[in-house]
Design an enzyme around this catalytic site. Sequence first.
Site, PDB file in Angstrom:
ATOM      1  N   ASP A   1      95.626 -24.277  76.727  1.00 54.75           N
ATOM      2  CA  ASP A   1      96.965 -24.758  77.039  1.00 54.75           C
ATOM      3  C   ASP A   1      96.828 -26.269  77.272  1.00 54.75           C
ATOM      4  O   ASP A   1      96.266 -26.696  78.279  1.00 54.75           O
ATOM      5  CB  ASP A   1      97.461 -24.041  78.302  1.00 54.75           C
ATOM      6  CG  ASP A   1      98.772 -24.593  78.839  1.00 54.75           C
ATOM      7  OD1 ASP A   1      99.221 -25.663  78.371  1.00 54.75           O
ATOM      8  OD2 ASP A   1      99.337 -23.967  79.752  1.00 54.75           O
TER       9      ASP A   1
ATOM     10  N   HIS B   1      99.177 -31.052  79.185  1.00 50.38           N
ATOM     11  CA  HIS B   1      99.053 -32.430  79.698  1.00 50.38           C
ATOM     12  C   HIS B   1      98.195 -33.336  78.822  1.00 50.38           C
ATOM     13  O   HIS B   1      98.032 -34.510  79.125  1.00 50.38           O
ATOM     14  CB  HIS B   1      98.497 -32.408  81.125  1.00 50.38           C
ATOM     15  CG  HIS B   1      99.388 -31.668  82.063  1.00 50.38           C
ATOM     16  ND1 HIS B   1     100.495 -32.237  82.648  1.00 50.38           N
ATOM     17  CD2 HIS B   1      99.372 -30.378  82.461  1.00 50.38           C
ATOM     18  CE1 HIS B   1     101.092 -31.339  83.395  1.00 50.38           C
ATOM     19  NE2 HIS B   1     100.448 -30.197  83.298  1.00 50.38           N
TER      20      HIS B   1
ATOM     21  N   LYS C   1     106.436 -32.558  78.622  1.00 51.90           N
ATOM     22  CA  LYS C   1     105.644 -33.605  79.251  1.00 51.90           C
ATOM     23  C   LYS C   1     105.655 -34.848  78.354  1.00 51.90           C
ATOM     24  O   LYS C   1     106.672 -35.513  78.275  1.00 51.90           O
ATOM     25  CB  LYS C   1     104.271 -33.054  79.581  1.00 51.90           C
ATOM     26  CG  LYS C   1     104.385 -32.237  80.878  1.00 51.90           C
ATOM     27  CD  LYS C   1     103.806 -30.907  80.894  1.00 51.90           C
ATOM     28  CE  LYS C   1     104.241 -30.149  82.144  1.00 51.90           C
ATOM     29  NZ  LYS C   1     103.847 -28.746  82.125  1.00 51.90           N
TER      30      LYS C   1
ATOM     31  N   HIS D   1      97.069 -22.596  84.768  1.00 51.32           N
ATOM     32  CA  HIS D   1      98.475 -22.648  85.160  1.00 51.32           C
ATOM     33  C   HIS D   1      99.028 -21.269  85.540  1.00 51.32           C
ATOM     34  O   HIS D   1      98.629 -20.241  84.980  1.00 51.32           O
ATOM     35  CB  HIS D   1      99.279 -23.190  83.969  1.00 51.32           C
ATOM     36  CG  HIS D   1     100.675 -23.589  84.308  1.00 51.32           C
ATOM     37  ND1 HIS D   1     101.762 -22.798  84.015  1.00 51.32           N
ATOM     38  CD2 HIS D   1     101.166 -24.690  84.918  1.00 51.32           C
ATOM     39  CE1 HIS D   1     102.859 -23.399  84.408  1.00 51.32           C
ATOM     40  NE2 HIS D   1     102.535 -24.554  84.958  1.00 51.32           N
TER      41      HIS D   1
ATOM     42  N   GLU E   1      92.926 -24.775  80.432  1.00 47.88           N
ATOM     43  CA  GLU E   1      93.823 -25.876  80.089  1.00 47.88           C
ATOM     44  C   GLU E   1      92.979 -26.995  79.484  1.00 47.88           C
ATOM     45  O   GLU E   1      91.768 -27.058  79.711  1.00 47.88           O
ATOM     46  CB  GLU E   1      94.533 -26.399  81.348  1.00 47.88           C
ATOM     47  CG  GLU E   1      95.533 -25.401  81.899  1.00 47.88           C
ATOM     48  CD  GLU E   1      96.277 -25.907  83.131  1.00 47.88           C
ATOM     49  OE1 GLU E   1      96.476 -27.126  83.272  1.00 47.88           O
ATOM     50  OE2 GLU E   1      96.666 -25.067  83.952  1.00 47.88           O
TER      51      GLU E   1
ATOM     52  N   ASN F   1     106.383 -35.942  84.557  1.00 46.55           N
ATOM     53  CA  ASN F   1     105.390 -35.672  83.511  1.00 46.55           C
ATOM     54  C   ASN F   1     105.756 -36.355  82.199  1.00 46.55           C
ATOM     55  O   ASN F   1     105.197 -36.041  81.151  1.00 46.55           O
ATOM     56  CB  ASN F   1     105.284 -34.170  83.265  1.00 46.55           C
ATOM     57  CG  ASN F   1     104.811 -33.418  84.483  1.00 46.55           C
ATOM     58  OD1 ASN F   1     103.945 -33.900  85.218  1.00 46.55           O
ATOM     59  ND2 ASN F   1     105.373 -32.246  84.720  1.00 46.55           N
TER      60      ASN F   1
ATOM     61  N   SER G   1      96.668 -29.422  85.330  1.00 47.65           N
ATOM     62  CA  SER G   1      97.925 -30.012  85.795  1.00 47.65           C
ATOM     63  C   SER G   1      97.863 -30.500  87.236  1.00 47.65           C
ATOM     64  O   SER G   1      98.592 -31.410  87.598  1.00 47.65           O
ATOM     65  CB  SER G   1      99.078 -29.026  85.616  1.00 47.65           C
ATOM     66  OG  SER G   1      98.771 -27.792  86.196  1.00 47.65           O
TER      67      SER G   1
HETATM   68  C1  LIG Z   1     104.138 -27.472  82.522  1.00 44.39           C
HETATM   69  C2  LIG Z   1     103.105 -26.492  82.117  1.00 44.39           C
HETATM   70  C3  LIG Z   1     103.436 -25.291  81.501  1.00 44.39           C
HETATM   71  C4  LIG Z   1     104.847 -24.838  81.363  1.00 44.39           C
HETATM   72  O1  LIG Z   1     105.463 -25.507  80.345  1.00 44.39           O
HETATM   73  P1  LIG Z   1     107.056 -25.570  80.340  1.00 44.39           P
HETATM   74  O2  LIG Z   1     107.374 -25.985  78.966  1.00 44.39           O
HETATM   75  O3  LIG Z   1     107.438 -26.551  81.375  1.00 44.39           O
HETATM   76  O4  LIG Z   1     107.531 -24.181  80.660  1.00 44.39           O
HETATM   77  C5  LIG Z   1     102.428 -24.493  81.042  1.00 44.39           C
HETATM   78  N1  LIG Z   1     101.141 -24.834  81.211  1.00 44.39           N
HETATM   79  C6  LIG Z   1     100.782 -25.957  81.835  1.00 44.39           C
HETATM   80  C7  LIG Z   1      99.346 -26.282  81.992  1.00 44.39           C
HETATM   81  C8  LIG Z   1     101.748 -26.815  82.316  1.00 44.39           C
HETATM   82  O5  LIG Z   1     101.405 -27.917  82.960  1.00 44.39           O
END
Ligand SMILES: *Cc1c(COP(=O)(O)O)cnc(C)c1O
Length: 390
Positions: free
Chosen positions: A203, A206, A235, A132, A174, A46, A178
């Site tokens: 969230d 990405h 990421k 997620h 999101e 990522n 992801s």
């Molecule tokens: C990777 C991810 C997370 C978690 O984040 P980390 O910092 O790796 O714990 C949360 N939400 C989404 C959509 C993700 O892809």
Amino acid sequence: MGWQKRIDAALITRREQDAYRSRMVNQGGGRWLTQQGQRYLNFSSNDYLGLSQHPAIIDAWQTGATRYGVGSGGSGHVTGYTDAHAALEGELAQWLGYPRALLFVSGYAANQAVVAALMQSQDRILADKLSHASLLEAAAQSPATLRRFAHNQPAALQRLLEGDCPGETLAVTEGIFSMDGDSAPLGALHALTQARGAWLMVDDAHGVGVCGEQGRGSCWQQGIQPELLVVTFGKAFGVSGAALLCSESVADYFLQFARHLIYSTSMPPAQACALRAALSCIQQGDALRDRLGRHIAQFRAGAGDLPFTLMPSQSAIQPLIVGDNAAALRVAQRLREQGFWVSAMRPPTVPPGSARLRITLTASHTDEDIARLLSALHTAAHEQEEGANE
Ligand SMILES: *Cc1c(COP(=O)(O)O)cnc(C)c1O
């Protein structure tokens, strides 16, 4: 049944479903991944802009460690909040156009903390079905009611919003998903929540760094400012950690009630220094984003005639749906034999029957890397079809 029997049975079931997960030690970083002396082109990280290997960011971490030591020494409420943390929070808030930013050690922790601190028993969470695991799990554990709406369907959210709720409503999505790589229709979702007095939490793990002006992410790109925005640093930032962007009073509320902030050691100050350097790279990262955009276009142009389903994704995440778990594993294995590291994602990470190759493209790849991956995919797909016809 007994603990040991329960654990053994769960492991056996996983194996039978071709869903058994294991880790392998990897010595690489960035474009390459090295395992057991074997080097692979890495198409499953990522690290979208290649920043995990950026000299200025590595240098900032080292300088930070020399200055502050390697650990923060406590939660932010005790001694773990330094001028490095404060500066990073200020820069993030300004960059993303919010009054406040609060740092968390991970995106997982941020999502859990936000949901746990906000939701009460009369409330409801309306979450995109493909949100997620950290969000859905936090919602399931909270005393609020969880309802999931059809993926990226504002009309489905609207129907749920029209139902009665004695408490408050939080809608969750999101920015870029992801596992599918597609973008949420944020403008439509936010218009619906605003009309109903609900709050929207996005969230953008990405999206941030990758899309929008200066890499400000999906919300900026789509012209909305959700009440709660979570950005993560594992990421595109190439580091680790996360931040919540919100209003003054909401930030003060989380400082009182977010247990992940109160009872957990804050990120090392040196990491905050590295993140400030990463932020600067992202703000000036148009060339990296252009390069990534070229790779995405190149990949999509070449992958359309594969016998797998190419998802409607304009992001760095380019999944190819194979369907069957075992078939996805076989194709991934075949790619590996040709020197390409691609992850096969299987249920429960993705919906049943949608096992896929989750290919991620980064700015650290070359055009030639993408061309070679496409050619290996065509070979592997051809062999897979031959195998299926035998
Ligand atoms: C990777 C991810 C997370 C978690 O984040 P980390 O910092 O790796 O714990 C949360 N939400 C989404 C959509 C993700 O892809």
